[in-house]
Design a protein around this motif. Structure first.
Motif, PDB file in Angstrom:
ATOM      1  N   ALA A   8      10.118  -1.556 -15.928  1.00  0.00           N
ATOM      2  CA  ALA A   8       9.299  -1.108 -17.000  1.00  0.00           C
ATOM      3  C   ALA A   8       8.923  -2.243 -17.942  1.00  0.00           C
ATOM      4  CB  ALA A   8      10.017  -0.060 -18.023  1.00  0.00           C
ATOM      5  N   ALA A   9       7.653  -1.957 -18.517  1.00  0.00           N
ATOM      6  CA  ALA A   9       7.260  -3.240 -19.382  1.00  0.00           C
ATOM      7  C   ALA A   9       8.228  -3.357 -20.525  1.00  0.00           C
ATOM      8  CB  ALA A   9       5.892  -2.821 -20.030  1.00  0.00           C
ATOM      9  N   GLY A  10       8.499  -4.822 -20.537  1.00  0.00           N
ATOM     10  CA  GLY A  10       9.548  -5.119 -21.621  1.00  0.00           C
ATOM     11  C   GLY A  10      10.949  -4.920 -21.089  1.00  0.00           C
ATOM     12  N   HIS A  11      11.090  -4.464 -19.967  1.00  0.00           N
ATOM     13  CA  HIS A  11      12.675  -4.333 -19.587  1.00  0.00           C
ATOM     14  C   HIS A  11      13.515  -5.478 -19.732  1.00  0.00           C
ATOM     15  CE1 HIS A  11      15.893  -3.299 -16.896  1.00  0.00           C
ATOM     16  NE2 HIS A  11      15.835  -4.114 -16.598  1.00  0.00           N
ATOM     17  N   ALA A  12      12.638  -6.805 -19.418  1.00  0.00           N
ATOM     18  CA  ALA A  12      13.460  -8.226 -19.491  1.00  0.00           C
ATOM     19  C   ALA A  12      14.116  -8.336 -20.834  1.00  0.00           C
ATOM     20  CB  ALA A  12      12.536  -9.135 -18.802  1.00  0.00           C
ATOM     21  N   ASP A  13      13.484  -8.046 -22.036  1.00  0.00           N
ATOM     22  CA  ASP A  13      13.721  -8.031 -23.385  1.00  0.00           C
ATOM     23  C   ASP A  13      15.094  -7.237 -23.566  1.00  0.00           C
ATOM     24  OD1 ASP A  13      11.468  -9.678 -23.588  1.00  0.00           O
ATOM     25  OD2 ASP A  13      10.387  -8.070 -24.352  1.00  0.00           O
TER      26      ASP A  13
ATOM     27  N   ALA B 185       0.998  -1.141  -0.049  1.00  0.00           N
ATOM     28  CA  ALA B 185       0.025  -0.034  -0.179  1.00  0.00           C
ATOM     29  C   ALA B 185       0.885   1.316   0.026  1.00  0.00           C
ATOM     30  CB  ALA B 185      -1.008  -0.148   1.199  1.00  0.00           C
ATOM     31  N   PRO B 186       1.904   1.423   0.684  1.00  0.00           N
ATOM     32  CA  PRO B 186       2.486   2.528   0.577  1.00  0.00           C
ATOM     33  C   PRO B 186       3.226   3.126  -0.748  1.00  0.00           C
ATOM     34  CG  PRO B 186       3.252   1.574   2.429  1.00  0.00           C
ATOM     35  CD  PRO B 186       2.534   0.464   1.841  1.00  0.00           C
ATOM     36  N   LEU B 187       3.303   2.016  -1.763  1.00  0.00           N
ATOM     37  CA  LEU B 187       3.551   2.208  -3.166  1.00  0.00           C
ATOM     38  C   LEU B 187       2.481   2.593  -4.095  1.00  0.00           C
ATOM     39  CD1 LEU B 187       6.028   2.295  -5.036  1.00  0.00           C
ATOM     40  CD2 LEU B 187       5.260   0.007  -5.696  1.00  0.00           C
ATOM     41  N   VAL B 188       1.445   2.036  -3.686  1.00  0.00           N
ATOM     42  CA  VAL B 188       0.171   2.161  -4.613  1.00  0.00           C
ATOM     43  C   VAL B 188      -0.804   2.970  -3.915  1.00  0.00           C
ATOM     44  CG1 VAL B 188       0.849  -0.236  -5.854  1.00  0.00           C
ATOM     45  CG2 VAL B 188      -0.793  -0.115  -4.091  1.00  0.00           C
ATOM     46  N   GLU B 189      -1.114   3.203  -2.732  1.00  0.00           N
ATOM     47  CA  GLU B 189      -2.139   3.976  -2.316  1.00  0.00           C
ATOM     48  C   GLU B 189      -1.662   5.264  -1.731  1.00  0.00           C
ATOM     49  OE1 GLU B 189      -4.539   1.774   0.770  1.00  0.00           O
ATOM     50  OE2 GLU B 189      -4.340  -0.191  -0.319  1.00  0.00           O
ATOM     51  N   GLY B 190      -1.516   6.006  -2.744  1.00  0.00           N
ATOM     52  CA  GLY B 190      -1.170   7.339  -2.463  1.00  0.00           C
ATOM     53  C   GLY B 190      -0.335   7.720  -3.940  1.00  0.00           C
ATOM     54  N   PRO B 191       0.630   8.777  -3.726  1.00  0.00           N
ATOM     55  CA  PRO B 191       1.218   9.320  -4.790  1.00  0.00           C
ATOM     56  C   PRO B 191       2.427   8.834  -5.181  1.00  0.00           C
ATOM     57  CG  PRO B 191       2.055  10.858  -3.024  1.00  0.00           C
ATOM     58  CD  PRO B 191       0.998   9.738  -2.582  1.00  0.00           C
ATOM     59  N   ALA B 192       2.911   7.398  -4.482  1.00  0.00           N
ATOM     60  CA  ALA B 192       4.372   7.036  -4.854  1.00  0.00           C
ATOM     61  C   ALA B 192       4.485   6.506  -6.241  1.00  0.00           C
ATOM     62  CB  ALA B 192       4.615   6.224  -3.683  1.00  0.00           C
ATOM     63  N   PHE B 193       3.601   5.424  -6.548  1.00  0.00           N
ATOM     64  CA  PHE B 193       3.808   4.779  -7.750  1.00  0.00           C
ATOM     65  C   PHE B 193       3.887   5.747  -9.050  1.00  0.00           C
ATOM     66  CE2 PHE B 193       2.645   1.907 -11.254  1.00  0.00           C
ATOM     67  CZ  PHE B 193       3.627   0.869 -11.184  1.00  0.00           C
ATOM     68  N   ARG B 194       2.767   6.775  -8.840  1.00  0.00           N
ATOM     69  CA  ARG B 194       2.640   7.981  -9.883  1.00  0.00           C
ATOM     70  C   ARG B 194       3.621   8.885 -10.111  1.00  0.00           C
ATOM     71  NH1 ARG B 194      -1.380  10.128  -7.702  1.00  0.00           N
ATOM     72  NH2 ARG B 194      -0.316  12.109  -7.074  1.00  0.00           N
TER      73      ARG B 194
ATOM     74  N   TYR C  63      13.435   5.264 -19.398  1.00  0.00           N
ATOM     75  CA  TYR C  63      13.176   6.527 -19.113  1.00  0.00           C
ATOM     76  C   TYR C  63      13.001   7.563 -20.222  1.00  0.00           C
ATOM     77  CZ  TYR C  63      14.742   4.875 -14.571  1.00  0.00           C
ATOM     78  OH  TYR C  63      14.909   4.222 -13.312  1.00  0.00           O
ATOM     79  N   PRO C  64      12.270   7.312 -21.201  1.00  0.00           N
ATOM     80  CA  PRO C  64      12.278   8.222 -22.537  1.00  0.00           C
ATOM     81  C   PRO C  64      11.851   9.478 -22.007  1.00  0.00           C
ATOM     82  CG  PRO C  64      10.352   6.813 -22.017  1.00  0.00           C
ATOM     83  CD  PRO C  64      11.144   6.303 -21.155  1.00  0.00           C
ATOM     84  N   ALA C  65      11.051  10.066 -20.982  1.00  0.00           N
ATOM     85  CA  ALA C  65      10.828  11.430 -20.753  1.00  0.00           C
ATOM     86  C   ALA C  65      12.220  12.094 -20.302  1.00  0.00           C
ATOM     87  CB  ALA C  65       9.641  11.663 -19.867  1.00  0.00           C
ATOM     88  N   LEU C  66      12.852  11.472 -19.427  1.00  0.00           N
ATOM     89  CA  LEU C  66      14.217  11.964 -18.870  1.00  0.00           C
ATOM     90  C   LEU C  66      15.268  11.904 -20.107  1.00  0.00           C
ATOM     91  CD1 LEU C  66      14.693  10.192 -15.345  1.00  0.00           C
ATOM     92  CD2 LEU C  66      13.893  12.915 -15.965  1.00  0.00           C
ATOM     93  N   ARG C  67      15.173  10.983 -20.974  1.00  0.00           N
ATOM     94  CA  ARG C  67      16.206  11.212 -22.105  1.00  0.00           C
ATOM     95  C   ARG C  67      15.947  12.563 -23.009  1.00  0.00           C
ATOM     96  NH1 ARG C  67      18.899   7.831 -24.974  1.00  0.00           N
ATOM     97  NH2 ARG C  67      17.527   5.682 -24.411  1.00  0.00           N
ATOM     98  N   SER C  68      14.406  12.823 -23.212  1.00  0.00           N
ATOM     99  CA  SER C  68      14.235  14.070 -23.787  1.00  0.00           C
ATOM    100  C   SER C  68      14.520  15.288 -23.051  1.00  0.00           C
ATOM    101  CB  SER C  68      12.691  14.162 -24.127  1.00  0.00           C
ATOM    102  OG  SER C  68      12.416  13.240 -25.036  1.00  0.00           O
TER     103      SER C  68
ATOM    104  N   ALA D 244       9.720   7.659 -15.453  1.00  0.00           N
ATOM    105  CA  ALA D 244       9.608   6.661 -16.635  1.00  0.00           C
ATOM    106  C   ALA D 244       8.586   6.797 -17.700  1.00  0.00           C
ATOM    107  CB  ALA D 244       9.414   5.121 -16.070  1.00  0.00           C
ATOM    108  N   GLY D 245       7.579   7.481 -17.391  1.00  0.00           N
ATOM    109  CA  GLY D 245       6.352   7.629 -18.210  1.00  0.00           C
ATOM    110  C   GLY D 245       5.245   7.145 -17.687  1.00  0.00           C
ATOM    111  N   ALA D 246       3.964   7.773 -18.056  1.00  0.00           N
ATOM    112  CA  ALA D 246       2.891   7.159 -17.317  1.00  0.00           C
ATOM    113  C   ALA D 246       2.513   5.876 -18.158  1.00  0.00           C
ATOM    114  CB  ALA D 246       1.697   8.151 -17.498  1.00  0.00           C
ATOM    115  N   GLY D 247       2.046   4.930 -17.494  1.00  0.00           N
ATOM    116  CA  GLY D 247       1.609   3.484 -17.879  1.00  0.00           C
ATOM    117  C   GLY D 247       2.712   2.596 -18.372  1.00  0.00           C
ATOM    118  N   THR D 248       3.891   3.167 -17.983  1.00  0.00           N
ATOM    119  CA  THR D 248       5.295   2.291 -18.218  1.00  0.00           C
ATOM    120  C   THR D 248       5.627   1.400 -17.545  1.00  0.00           C
ATOM    121  OG1 THR D 248       6.947   3.792 -17.556  1.00  0.00           O
ATOM    122  CG2 THR D 248       5.826   4.135 -19.799  1.00  0.00           C
ATOM    123  N   LEU D 249       5.255   1.399 -16.060  1.00  0.00           N
ATOM    124  CA  LEU D 249       5.945   0.614 -15.059  1.00  0.00           C
ATOM    125  C   LEU D 249       5.041  -0.364 -14.547  1.00  0.00           C
ATOM    126  CD1 LEU D 249       7.676   3.338 -12.555  1.00  0.00           C
ATOM    127  CD2 LEU D 249       8.578   2.116 -14.460  1.00  0.00           C
ATOM    128  N   GLU D 250       5.417  -1.599 -14.237  1.00  0.00           N
ATOM    129  CA  GLU D 250       4.885  -2.520 -13.759  1.00  0.00           C
ATOM    130  C   GLU D 250       4.799  -3.030 -12.203  1.00  0.00           C
ATOM    131  OE1 GLU D 250       6.508  -5.846 -15.792  1.00  0.00           O
ATOM    132  OE2 GLU D 250       5.218  -5.588 -17.879  1.00  0.00           O
TER     133      GLU D 250
END
Length: 262
Positions: free
Chosen positions: A217-222, A65-74, A235-240, A80-86
């Motif tokens: 991130a999704a696809g990281h294992a590849d 919950a400390p990661l997902v019930e609140g702003p932490a995961f967001r 981290y495409p947003a940080l790359r830019s 890394a980008g919205a919707g990119t993390l698992e």
């Protein structure tokens, strides 16, 4: 939201500490569950220093919950980008029990072998999220040690020597370390390639408690090998952002990018 200063801090130093990121009720519920975990399987009498529990998150909603019930995961996804993390499948409960007169010599990254093994690269991830479960206002109180900027130095090492040099202790030039200080409920976000280590707990009489989540991130294992050489691959947003800052300082676009692993 993370400020521009916090985004730049993560990009340049490899980590950022976000104050008051976990709601008090969520933090309290996680603390009570942490008490239960330790009571059910306490450290052996006389244990000093680090003591860990690795638990599946599907069985530990209060500790997730400390990661997902609140702003932490967001907040992590702002890097890394919205919707990119698992969501992580495991939570680490990390204790540091005093007295522990220890000072780490060098940092490590989370790798299965201390030295290059020749095995395929495995067990990498995108970022580490840590939630402080106790106040750590003074140094040498069980604090995590970090070596700022080593996420970039490690990537440069793997570009030069190839992903076959992957190990927990790459031989790189090291800056001065820092100790993470903060209050219960603060959130640490750290790049996977940031060098870090366990500190001592001899300036405090209190057990340091923290929760750690290893997030990919999704696809990281590849593309694990490529990620070692290109720290902004997940981290495409940080790359830019870093490219724009480089261009503004130099007056020309930033074109450099790590090669794809072969």
């Amino acid at each position: 939201m993370l400020s521009d200063e916090q985004l730049d801090e993560f990009a340049e130093r490899g980590f950022v500490l976000v104050p008051h990121a976990v709601p008090d009720d969520v933090l309290g519920r996680a603390g009570r569950r942490l008490d239960e975990v330790v009571a059910a399987d306490p450290p052996t009498a006389g244990t000093h220093g680090n003591h860990f529990y690795f638990l599946p998150t599907e069985d530990e909603p209060a500790l997730l919950a400390p990661l997902v019930e609140g702003p932490a995961f967001r907040l992590a996804e702002e890097l890394a980008g919205a919707g990119t993390l698992e969501p992580p499948v495991q939570v680490q409960v990390a204790l540091n029990i005093p007295p522990f007169p220890h000072r780490p010599g060098i940092p490590h990254i989370d790798a299965p072998h201390a030295e290059p093994s020749g095995e395929p690269v495995r067990n990498t991830f995108t970022l580490l999220a840590g939630v402080l479960m106790t106040d750590q206002l003074a140094e040498n109180s069980g604090n995590l040690w970090v070596w700022p900027g080593t996420h970039l130095t490690h990537a440069a090492h793997f570009r030069e020597h190839g992903p076959g040099s992957f190990c927990a202790y790459p031989p790189i030039e090291l800056p001065e370390p820092e100790q993470i200080t903060g209050r219960a409920g603060d959130l640490l976000l750290a790049h996977y390639l940031l060098g870090h280590n366990i500190g001592g707990n001899y300036a405090s009489e209190r057990t340091r408690r923290a929760l750690y989540y290893r997030i990919s991130a999704a696809g990281h294992a590849d593309h694990r090998e490529a990620f070692l050489q290109d720290p902004w691959l997940d981290y495409p947003a940080l790359r830019s952002r870093t490219a724009s800052r480089t261009a503004s300082r130099t007056g020309r676009p930033e074109a450099r990018r790590a090669p794809e692993a072969t």
